[in-house]
Design a protein around this motif. Structure first.
Motif, PDB file in Angstrom:
ATOM      1  N   LEU A 137      45.579  42.930  38.195  1.00 57.80           N
ATOM      2  CA  LEU A 137      44.974  41.650  37.852  1.00 57.80           C
ATOM      3  C   LEU A 137      43.479  41.805  37.620  1.00 57.80           C
ATOM      4  O   LEU A 137      42.819  42.635  38.261  1.00 57.80           O
ATOM      5  CB  LEU A 137      45.188  40.634  38.984  1.00 57.80           C
ATOM      6  N   ARG A 138      42.960  40.981  36.719  1.00 60.43           N
ATOM      7  CA  ARG A 138      41.513  40.870  36.530  1.00 60.43           C
ATOM      8  C   ARG A 138      41.098  39.470  36.985  1.00 60.43           C
ATOM      9  O   ARG A 138      41.408  38.477  36.320  1.00 60.43           O
ATOM     10  CB  ARG A 138      41.115  41.105  35.070  1.00 60.43           C
ATOM     11  N   LEU A 139      40.434  39.410  38.110  1.00 57.93           N
ATOM     12  CA  LEU A 139      40.024  38.137  38.691  1.00 57.93           C
ATOM     13  C   LEU A 139      38.669  37.714  38.147  1.00 57.93           C
ATOM     14  O   LEU A 139      37.833  38.558  37.820  1.00 57.93           O
ATOM     15  CB  LEU A 139      39.957  38.258  40.222  1.00 57.93           C
ATOM     16  N   ASP A 140      38.447  36.405  38.091  1.00 58.99           N
ATOM     17  CA  ASP A 140      37.198  35.904  37.538  1.00 58.99           C
ATOM     18  C   ASP A 140      36.134  35.716  38.615  1.00 58.99           C
ATOM     19  O   ASP A 140      35.329  34.793  38.564  1.00 58.99           O
ATOM     20  CB  ASP A 140      37.428  34.588  36.774  1.00 58.99           C
ATOM     21  N   LEU A 198      38.726  43.989  38.936  1.00 63.54           N
ATOM     22  CA  LEU A 198      40.001  44.547  38.479  1.00 63.54           C
ATOM     23  C   LEU A 198      40.672  45.193  39.677  1.00 63.54           C
ATOM     24  O   LEU A 198      40.113  46.096  40.304  1.00 63.54           O
ATOM     25  CB  LEU A 198      39.768  45.582  37.371  1.00 63.54           C
ATOM     26  N   VAL A 199      41.867  44.716  40.017  1.00 61.96           N
ATOM     27  CA  VAL A 199      42.533  45.178  41.235  1.00 61.96           C
ATOM     28  C   VAL A 199      44.009  45.419  40.967  1.00 61.96           C
ATOM     29  O   VAL A 199      44.648  44.694  40.200  1.00 61.96           O
ATOM     30  CB  VAL A 199      42.346  44.148  42.376  1.00 61.96           C
ATOM     31  N   GLU A 200      44.524  46.465  41.569  1.00 55.63           N
ATOM     32  CA  GLU A 200      45.963  46.731  41.568  1.00 55.63           C
ATOM     33  C   GLU A 200      46.493  46.377  42.945  1.00 55.63           C
ATOM     34  O   GLU A 200      45.967  46.857  43.957  1.00 55.63           O
ATOM     35  CB  GLU A 200      46.239  48.196  41.245  1.00 55.63           C
ATOM     36  N   VAL A 242      42.496  33.515  37.018  1.00 56.32           N
ATOM     37  CA  VAL A 242      42.581  34.881  36.538  1.00 56.32           C
ATOM     38  C   VAL A 242      42.328  34.876  35.060  1.00 56.32           C
ATOM     39  O   VAL A 242      42.967  34.136  34.324  1.00 56.32           O
ATOM     40  CB  VAL A 242      43.988  35.487  36.813  1.00 56.32           C
ATOM     41  N   ARG A 243      41.399  35.683  34.605  1.00 53.29           N
ATOM     42  CA  ARG A 243      41.115  35.755  33.172  1.00 53.29           C
ATOM     43  C   ARG A 243      42.227  36.478  32.454  1.00 53.29           C
ATOM     44  O   ARG A 243      42.775  37.449  32.955  1.00 53.29           O
ATOM     45  CB  ARG A 243      39.794  36.471  32.928  1.00 53.29           C
TER      46      ARG A 243
END
Length: 208
Positions: free
Chosen positions: A132-135, A172-174, A206-207
């Motif tokens: 995920l790419r968090l804002d 950016l996190v897995e 989430v972007r």
């Protein structure tokens, strides 16, 4: 006649692996051709190497180099790598055999059965993995974990931060997590954040 039986057994095994196990679960048509081509190609060349004076070790080394180049040139998932090498193993088992005996038949069945069981959707059905790419730029792992558990609706087992952009305020996190119930395993719908109207310094969406 023995060679024809080996070829037939290999075609049955790779057909079961590809059309009965892999494709109904993952639906990637391009890899169907890859698995079939690798299997039949290895079978053909292994049979030729077995009937000539060319060293088997040289042939195996050549296949190893080609496999590394193939996997490095196009990224595929880990389970697809397992299918890829299973197709390779089936071709080698039949191509390097002199006859279809009980040992080789059992090994071929073992390869197909292992992928059937190891990639079965009922094996750990509540476990999920997402990137995920968090804002928001999260530097506190516990805060990030709590946010992900609310966002994903499950318990986070492991997370790995791939990157933090403090300028654009993103993370950016897995994440690997487990959902309470497989039937309710849905990701929370992202909320679009308008930077001109959002008064919160830390968005929760989430972007894309």
């Amino acid at each position: 006649m023995d060679r024809l039986l080996l070829v037939g057994a290999d075609l049955v095994a790779i057909s079961l692996l590809t059309f009965a196990v892999y494709f109904p679960r993952h639906h990637r048509r391009d890899l169907v051709a890859a698995f079939l081509g690798v299997n039949v190609g290895v079978l053909a060349v292994a049979m030729v190497l077995g009937s000539t004076s060319v060293g088997i070790g040289m042939g195996m080394g050549l296949f190893g180099v080609l496999s590394i180049i193939r996997l490095r040139s196009y990224e595929i998932a880990q389970h697809e790598i397992a299918y890829y090498f299973s197709a390779l193993a089936l071709g080698l088992l039949t191509g390097l055999s002199e006859s279809l005996d009980l040992l080789h038949t059992g090994l071929m069945v073992l390869v197909v059965a292992t992928l059937y069981a190891g990639d079965h959707p009922r094996l750990f059905p509540r476990h999920r993995q997402r990137e995920l790419r968090l804002d928001s730029a999260y530097t506190d792992e516990e805060a990030l974990r709590s946010h992900l558990e609310v966002l994903l609706g499950g318990r986070v087992l492991n997370l790995s931060v791939k990157g933090i952009d403090l300028v654009n305020d993103t993370t950016l996190v897995e994440v690997r997590y487990v959902v309470p119930n497989a039937s309710r395993a849905t990701v929370t719908k992202p909320r679009e954040v308008n930077p001109r109207t959002d008064d919160s310094p830390r968005g929760r969406g989430v972007r894309a």
